[in-house]
Design a protein around this motif. Structure first.
Motif, mmCIF file in Angstrom:
data_model
loop_
_atom_site.group_PDB
_atom_site.id
_atom_site.type_symbol
_atom_site.label_atom_id
_atom_site.label_comp_id
_atom_site.label_asym_id
_atom_site.label_seq_id
_atom_site.Cartn_x
_atom_site.Cartn_y
_atom_site.Cartn_z
ATOM 1 N N MET A 74 49.590 48.709 39.066
ATOM 2 C CA MET A 74 47.923 47.829 39.396
ATOM 3 C C MET A 74 48.148 46.693 39.293
ATOM 4 N N THR A 75 49.670 45.712 39.024
ATOM 5 C CA THR A 75 49.520 44.393 39.003
ATOM 6 C C THR A 75 49.271 43.713 40.106
ATOM 7 N N GLY A 76 48.596 42.725 39.665
ATOM 8 C CA GLY A 76 47.897 41.671 41.328
ATOM 9 C C GLY A 76 46.941 42.860 41.669
ATOM 10 N N GLU A 77 46.367 42.971 41.445
ATOM 11 C CA GLU A 77 45.226 44.242 42.166
ATOM 12 C C GLU A 77 43.931 43.714 41.375
ATOM 13 N N PRO A 78 42.607 43.402 42.219
ATOM 14 C CA PRO A 78 41.643 42.318 41.011
ATOM 15 C C PRO A 78 41.443 43.539 39.710
ATOM 16 N N ASN A 79 40.538 43.159 39.469
ATOM 17 C CA ASN A 79 39.983 43.662 38.051
ATOM 18 C C ASN A 79 39.192 43.191 37.534
ATOM 19 N N PRO A 80 37.447 43.640 38.360
ATOM 20 C CA PRO A 80 36.601 43.180 37.723
ATOM 21 C C PRO A 80 36.218 43.476 36.124
ATOM 22 N N LEU A 81 36.805 44.755 35.972
ATOM 23 C CA LEU A 81 35.606 45.114 34.724
ATOM 24 C C LEU A 81 36.730 43.969 33.924
ATOM 25 N N GLY A 82 37.782 44.203 33.846
ATOM 26 C CA GLY A 82 38.201 43.495 32.630
ATOM 27 C C GLY A 82 38.018 42.528 32.569
ATOM 28 N N ASP A 83 38.200 41.248 33.295
ATOM 29 C CA ASP A 83 37.665 40.277 34.038
ATOM 30 C C ASP A 83 35.647 40.098 32.550
ATOM 31 N N TYR A 84 35.699 40.853 33.336
ATOM 32 C CA TYR A 84 33.712 40.548 32.954
ATOM 33 C C TYR A 84 33.729 40.803 31.513
ATOM 34 N N VAL A 85 34.726 42.164 30.877
ATOM 35 C CA VAL A 85 34.456 42.050 29.725
ATOM 36 C C VAL A 85 34.872 41.625 28.823
ATOM 37 N N ARG A 86 36.046 41.281 29.253
ATOM 38 C CA ARG A 86 37.156 40.450 28.852
ATOM 39 C C ARG A 86 36.046 38.653 28.704
ATOM 40 N N LEU A 110 30.175 48.306 37.393
ATOM 41 C CA LEU A 110 31.881 48.120 37.630
ATOM 42 C C LEU A 110 32.725 49.151 36.871
ATOM 43 N N GLY A 111 32.420 49.984 36.060
ATOM 44 C CA GLY A 111 32.514 51.087 35.402
ATOM 45 C C GLY A 111 32.862 51.942 37.058
ATOM 46 N N ALA A 112 31.590 52.287 37.532
ATOM 47 C CA ALA A 112 31.717 53.474 38.410
ATOM 48 C C ALA A 112 32.308 52.803 39.390
ATOM 49 N N ASP A 113 32.786 51.515 39.952
ATOM 50 C CA ASP A 113 33.329 51.170 41.217
ATOM 51 C C ASP A 113 34.888 52.091 41.247
ATOM 52 N N ARG A 114 35.622 52.258 42.460
ATOM 53 C CA ARG A 114 36.521 52.740 42.457
ATOM 54 C C ARG A 114 37.662 51.720 43.368
#
Length: 310
Positions: free
Chosen positions: A1-13, A89-93
């Motif tokens: 997972m390292t280096g992959e975009p993480n839009p859900l995590g970025d948003y809740v943070r 964001l949560g539904a995005d695959r």
């Protein structure tokens, strides 16, 4: 997972850092090392384990249930627009990492004709707030309301555009929130990457607002404009989604009848040289030139839906 975009995590943070303990009824004692809520506090409010919330924020779990997302939305005090964005964001695959080509946006020919004949300032915005068509009165209202311009770029980088708005900083925050809502989860689009990268480097204010992850649907609303020729205008701005397009919007400005703003807009209209045939700047020529393009919108002219673009 390292280096992959993480839009859900970025948003809740980002949203976690904007919610103070006082807003959610958590007593505060002593100094706190983090702005907003701690991770374990969000987890407690959402009714999930702190370890599971940490996995979500770090991107180690990317498929939470709708119930978990709705619980997080309540914990983070998200409004309806922001909650809908979180659910997307949560539904995005995860997508395959492949280079995408920028897709050209073409205004349906019928809309180009409509914009040209409207007696009010009118323009068409694309999904990324590019101006795709505009009539002469719109360009008279602002020279940046012209084909080839970008509303977001101009508002943050052009002092002349900022001078039109008495509270341009508030206008800018609203436009950024609307831009994020418009793009949604399609953040690997080359046009999105180019525009956000340019503005993040050139405008510290844009960078700060973008980091907040605010989301707000673009809707019609009154707008105040300080025009250099005719003075202060209060205009209603309507935003109408265009059928058959990927997020294009017809934007129309109109004053309340019988007001000083109506008189001033009429004065501005009288100063606009009207050609023999109505013309929407270069948008009509652009639409004809794009007819043979494989990315062009073909078929009969599309209509305008009465639903505001979200």
């Amino acid at each position: 997972m390292t280096g992959e975009p993480n839009p859900l995590g970025d948003y809740v943070r980002a949203r976690r850092e904007l919610v103070t303990p006082e807003k959610v009824g958590i007593p505060v004692s002593g100094a706190r090392r983090v702005p907003g809520l701690r991770r374990e506090e969000v987890a407690m409010l959402a009714g999930i384990s702190a370890d599971y919330y940490l996995r979500l924020e770090q991107g180690r779990d990317r498929n939470p249930s709708v119930q978990v997302l709705e619980s997080l939305a309540r914990a983070l005090q998200l409004d309806d627009d922001a909650t809908a964005y979180l659910l997307r964001l949560g539904a995005d695959r995860p997508r395959r990492h492949q280079r995408r080509r920028a897709r050209k946006e073409t205004v349906p020919p019928g809309i180009v004709k409509l914009v040209a004949t409207l007696p009010l300032p009118a323009l068409v915005e694309g999904r990324y707030f590019d101006v795709l068509a505009a009539n002469a009165l719109a360009t008279a209202l602002s020279p940046r309301f012209a084909v080839g311009a970008n509303r977001l770029r101009d508002l943050f980088l052009d002092p002349a555009e900022q001078a039109l708005y008495p509270d341009w900083e508030k206008a800018g925050a609203g436009m950024v929130a609307g831009f994020r809502e418009s793009v949604g989860t399609d953040t690997d689009d080359p046009r999105f990457i180019e525009l956000v990268g340019e503005l993040s480097l050139a405008s510290p204010r844009f960078s700060r607002i973008w980091a907040r992850h605010d989301v707000e649907a673009c809707e019609g609303a009154p707008k105040h404009i300080d025009h250099p020729q005719v003075g202060r205008l209060r205009l209603n701005r309507e935003r109408l989604g265009i059928d058959g397009t990927a997020g294009q919007t017809l934007v129309i400005y109109h004053p309340d009848p019988g007001t000083d703003s109506a008189d001033r807009l009429a004065l501005l209209a009288s100063a606009v040289q009207t050609p023999t045939a109505p013309h929407a700047t270069t948008a009509a020529e652009q639409a004809r030139a794009d007819t043979d393009s494989p990315d062009a919108v073909h078929g009969h002219p599309k209509g305008v839906s009465g639903k505001s673009r979200s």
